[in-house]
Design a protein around this motif. Sequence first.
Motif, PDB file in Angstrom:
ATOM      1  N   VAL A 198      84.050  22.356  97.237  1.00 58.34           N
ATOM      2  CA  VAL A 198      83.242  21.739  96.187  1.00 58.34           C
ATOM      3  C   VAL A 198      83.241  22.573  94.914  1.00 58.34           C
ATOM      4  CG1 VAL A 198      80.928  20.916  95.573  1.00 58.34           C
ATOM      5  CG2 VAL A 198      81.764  20.649  97.914  1.00 58.34           C
ATOM      6  N   ASN A 199      83.100  23.886  95.053  1.00 55.41           N
ATOM      7  CA  ASN A 199      82.931  24.750  93.888  1.00 55.41           C
ATOM      8  C   ASN A 199      83.705  26.054  94.101  1.00 55.41           C
ATOM      9  OD1 ASN A 199      81.960  26.442  91.812  1.00 55.41           O
ATOM     10  ND2 ASN A 199      79.983  25.406  91.774  1.00 55.41           N
ATOM     11  N   PRO A 200      85.009  26.039  93.816  1.00 54.45           N
ATOM     12  CA  PRO A 200      85.821  27.242  94.051  1.00 54.45           C
ATOM     13  C   PRO A 200      85.343  28.467  93.273  1.00 54.45           C
ATOM     14  CG  PRO A 200      87.219  25.316  93.739  1.00 54.45           C
ATOM     15  CD  PRO A 200      85.831  24.884  93.399  1.00 54.45           C
ATOM     16  N   GLU A 201      84.806  28.257  92.062  1.00 54.97           N
ATOM     17  CA  GLU A 201      84.324  29.402  91.283  1.00 54.97           C
ATOM     18  C   GLU A 201      83.178  30.103  91.998  1.00 54.97           C
ATOM     19  OE1 GLU A 201      82.234  30.475  86.975  1.00 54.97           O
ATOM     20  OE2 GLU A 201      82.785  28.406  87.433  1.00 54.97           O
ATOM     21  N   LEU A 202      82.221  29.326  92.499  1.00 59.23           N
ATOM     22  CA  LEU A 202      81.102  29.909  93.237  1.00 59.23           C
ATOM     23  C   LEU A 202      81.600  30.605  94.506  1.00 59.23           C
ATOM     24  CD1 LEU A 202      78.050  30.268  93.639  1.00 59.23           C
ATOM     25  CD2 LEU A 202      78.010  28.012  94.739  1.00 59.23           C
ATOM     26  N   HIS A 203      82.512  29.949  95.205  1.00 58.60           N
ATOM     27  CA  HIS A 203      83.089  30.541  96.412  1.00 58.60           C
ATOM     28  C   HIS A 203      83.737  31.894  96.114  1.00 58.60           C
ATOM     29  CE1 HIS A 203      86.700  31.246  98.924  1.00 58.60           C
ATOM     30  NE2 HIS A 203      85.901  30.905  99.929  1.00 58.60           N
ATOM     31  N   ASP A 204      84.550  31.940  95.068  1.00 56.02           N
ATOM     32  CA  ASP A 204      85.257  33.183  94.744  1.00 56.02           C
ATOM     33  C   ASP A 204      84.284  34.290  94.332  1.00 56.02           C
ATOM     34  OD1 ASP A 204      87.539  31.792  95.298  1.00 56.02           O
ATOM     35  OD2 ASP A 204      88.176  31.547  93.211  1.00 56.02           O
ATOM     36  N   ILE A 256      72.488  23.774  99.790  1.00 56.54           N
ATOM     37  CA  ILE A 256      71.460  24.633  99.196  1.00 56.54           C
ATOM     38  C   ILE A 256      72.118  25.688  98.310  1.00 56.54           C
ATOM     39  CG2 ILE A 256      69.735  26.413  99.665  1.00 56.54           C
ATOM     40  CD1 ILE A 256      68.842  24.857 102.075  1.00 56.54           C
ATOM     41  N   VAL A 257      73.165  26.319  98.822  1.00 56.08           N
ATOM     42  CA  VAL A 257      73.868  27.328  98.029  1.00 56.08           C
ATOM     43  C   VAL A 257      74.476  26.689  96.783  1.00 56.08           C
ATOM     44  CG1 VAL A 257      75.739  29.008  98.019  1.00 56.08           C
ATOM     45  CG2 VAL A 257      74.342  28.731 100.072  1.00 56.08           C
ATOM     46  N   LEU A 258      75.094  25.528  96.937  1.00 54.32           N
ATOM     47  CA  LEU A 258      75.705  24.836  95.800  1.00 54.32           C
ATOM     48  C   LEU A 258      74.652  24.434  94.773  1.00 54.32           C
ATOM     49  CD1 LEU A 258      78.182  22.689  97.885  1.00 54.32           C
ATOM     50  CD2 LEU A 258      78.851  24.389  96.179  1.00 54.32           C
ATOM     51  N   HIS A 259      73.491  24.025  95.249  1.00 53.98           N
ATOM     52  CA  HIS A 259      72.395  23.647  94.357  1.00 53.98           C
ATOM     53  C   HIS A 259      71.937  24.832  93.514  1.00 53.98           C
ATOM     54  CE1 HIS A 259      68.743  21.650  92.979  1.00 53.98           C
ATOM     55  NE2 HIS A 259      68.029  22.678  93.430  1.00 53.98           N
ATOM     56  N   ARG A 260      72.078  26.040  94.043  1.00 53.26           N
ATOM     57  CA  ARG A 260      71.625  27.248  93.361  1.00 53.26           C
ATOM     58  C   ARG A 260      72.778  27.965  92.653  1.00 53.26           C
ATOM     59  NH1 ARG A 260      67.993  30.881  97.056  1.00 53.26           N
ATOM     60  NH2 ARG A 260      67.178  31.463  95.001  1.00 53.26           N
ATOM     61  N   GLU A 261      73.810  27.227  92.349  1.00 56.73           N
ATOM     62  CA  GLU A 261      75.014  27.800  91.749  1.00 56.73           C
ATOM     63  C   GLU A 261      74.721  28.740  90.583  1.00 56.73           C
ATOM     64  OE1 GLU A 261      78.629  26.283  88.810  1.00 56.73           O
ATOM     65  OE2 GLU A 261      77.314  24.826  89.792  1.00 56.73           O
ATOM     66  N   GLN A 262      73.933  28.265  89.610  1.00 51.67           N
ATOM     67  CA  GLN A 262      73.735  29.069  88.410  1.00 51.67           C
ATOM     68  C   GLN A 262      72.971  30.347  88.709  1.00 51.67           C
ATOM     69  OE1 GLN A 262      75.406  28.083  85.568  1.00 51.67           O
ATOM     70  NE2 GLN A 262      74.995  30.254  85.159  1.00 51.67           N
ATOM     71  N   GLU A 263      71.989  30.251  89.604  1.00 52.63           N
ATOM     72  CA  GLU A 263      71.253  31.454  89.992  1.00 52.63           C
ATOM     73  C   GLU A 263      72.192  32.494  90.604  1.00 52.63           C
ATOM     74  OE1 GLU A 263      67.258  30.865  91.941  1.00 52.63           O
ATOM     75  OE2 GLU A 263      68.085  28.852  92.160  1.00 52.63           O
ATOM     76  N   VAL A 264      73.096  32.020  91.460  1.00 57.94           N
ATOM     77  CA  VAL A 264      74.022  32.934  92.114  1.00 57.94           C
ATOM     78  C   VAL A 264      74.954  33.571  91.091  1.00 57.94           C
ATOM     79  CG1 VAL A 264      75.886  33.145  93.799  1.00 57.94           C
ATOM     80  CG2 VAL A 264      73.913  31.689  94.303  1.00 57.94           C
ATOM     81  N   LEU A 265      75.530  32.749  90.210  1.00 59.10           N
ATOM     82  CA  LEU A 265      76.491  33.265  89.231  1.00 59.10           C
ATOM     83  C   LEU A 265      75.839  34.200  88.216  1.00 59.10           C
ATOM     84  CD1 LEU A 265      78.649  30.069  88.562  1.00 59.10           C
ATOM     85  CD2 LEU A 265      79.174  32.023  90.043  1.00 59.10           C
TER      86      LEU A 265
END
Length: 401
Positions: A198-204, A256-265
């Motif tokens: 879904v979100n390779p940038e977040l994964h990486d 849940i992790v994907l929903h918090r993408e910006q917080e994580v990044l």
Amino acid sequence: MALPRAWGDGLLTSSSLNGDERAGYAKKKRKAAEIHQALSSDPTDVAALRRMAISEGGLLTDDIRREVWPKLLNVNIHDLPPPPAKELREDSKDYQQVLLDVRRSLRRFPPGMPSEQREGLQEELIDIILYVLERNPQLHYYQGYHDIVVTFLLVVGERLATSLVEKLSTHHLRDFMDPTMDNTKHILNYLMPIIDQVNPELHDFMQSAEVGTIFALSWLITWFGHVLSDFRHVVRLYDFFLACHPLMPIYFAAVIVLHREQEVLDCECDMASVHHLLSQIPQDLPYEILISRAGDLFVQFPPSELAREVAQQQAERTAASTFKDFELASAQQRPDMVLRQRFRGFLQPEDRTKNILTKPRTNRFVKLAVMGLTVALGAAALAVVKSALEWAPKFQLQLFP
């Protein structure tokens, strides 16, 4: 169609509702009628009950759950276990550990509950756990199991909860109750491939931080009961999980992790910072939206497809390191323990190029190729229900009236 009296008691009845509230009440009443119709069918329409449990609002009230949850787990409510024998505690090797965990479970009971009532429920909780373990010696107790059991106890009562938990433990929770954490580790390994799709940038970013997946361990093995403070949200998720494939909780963890993408990044790219953020789960999540997205992702990226990536990622890791991490987690039995997972390299350049060509590199949720329909609207719900009905077919074929 007249609804059972108790069901109506669980819904709003105020005559002073505004327009939106009246519409919501009417929608819930229609859904309750549809659930009642599915229960009254001969044989029971289990597929319809699964759709109702998945769709917006879930099963609405605990009165309805008491009737539907046994159907979803194929439990005969007319053949419940007898009261526990006194010798149960004396003969159990797990009694002391269960006792310690249950004594620490005060936050799982409704605030304001009288101490005498809570203490009585805690005794029942101990008996349910020990009964299931005694009857199924192949199952091994783990810390966090009681968080699941107490949810069933509070909704359906001791005797029915015992039967439901036993069926759940030998099916949905079976992998968590092995003598080692190997199968639990395998399920956690699905998390990062889902995020990567879904979100390779977040994964990486998470891979670079070496955060691993241990932050989601307590989510998975307690079905989020250990980390959510609002009981309404817990039972809503249980409606969803009971109606779906056993791997659905890991898909929900992913959204849940994907929903918090910006917080994580926005975090520092290191294990401690990212782990700390993700292990503190927000209490105000948009649960219905996330449930819908989890169902969508299950349809788009079913476990059979992800299994290849899971095997590939496993081959790329330093096996001895990750195995020791999980052995330590198993020995400590602490779901929230911070364990670092190390990685040995990344994909070869030609393999990464191939991945870029075959999967979209996007920061947004990938839309389903099912005309944009979500679980709540039915298309993905049908596919999710079908997967649940196909799972363990012998378990699903014999339906009690």
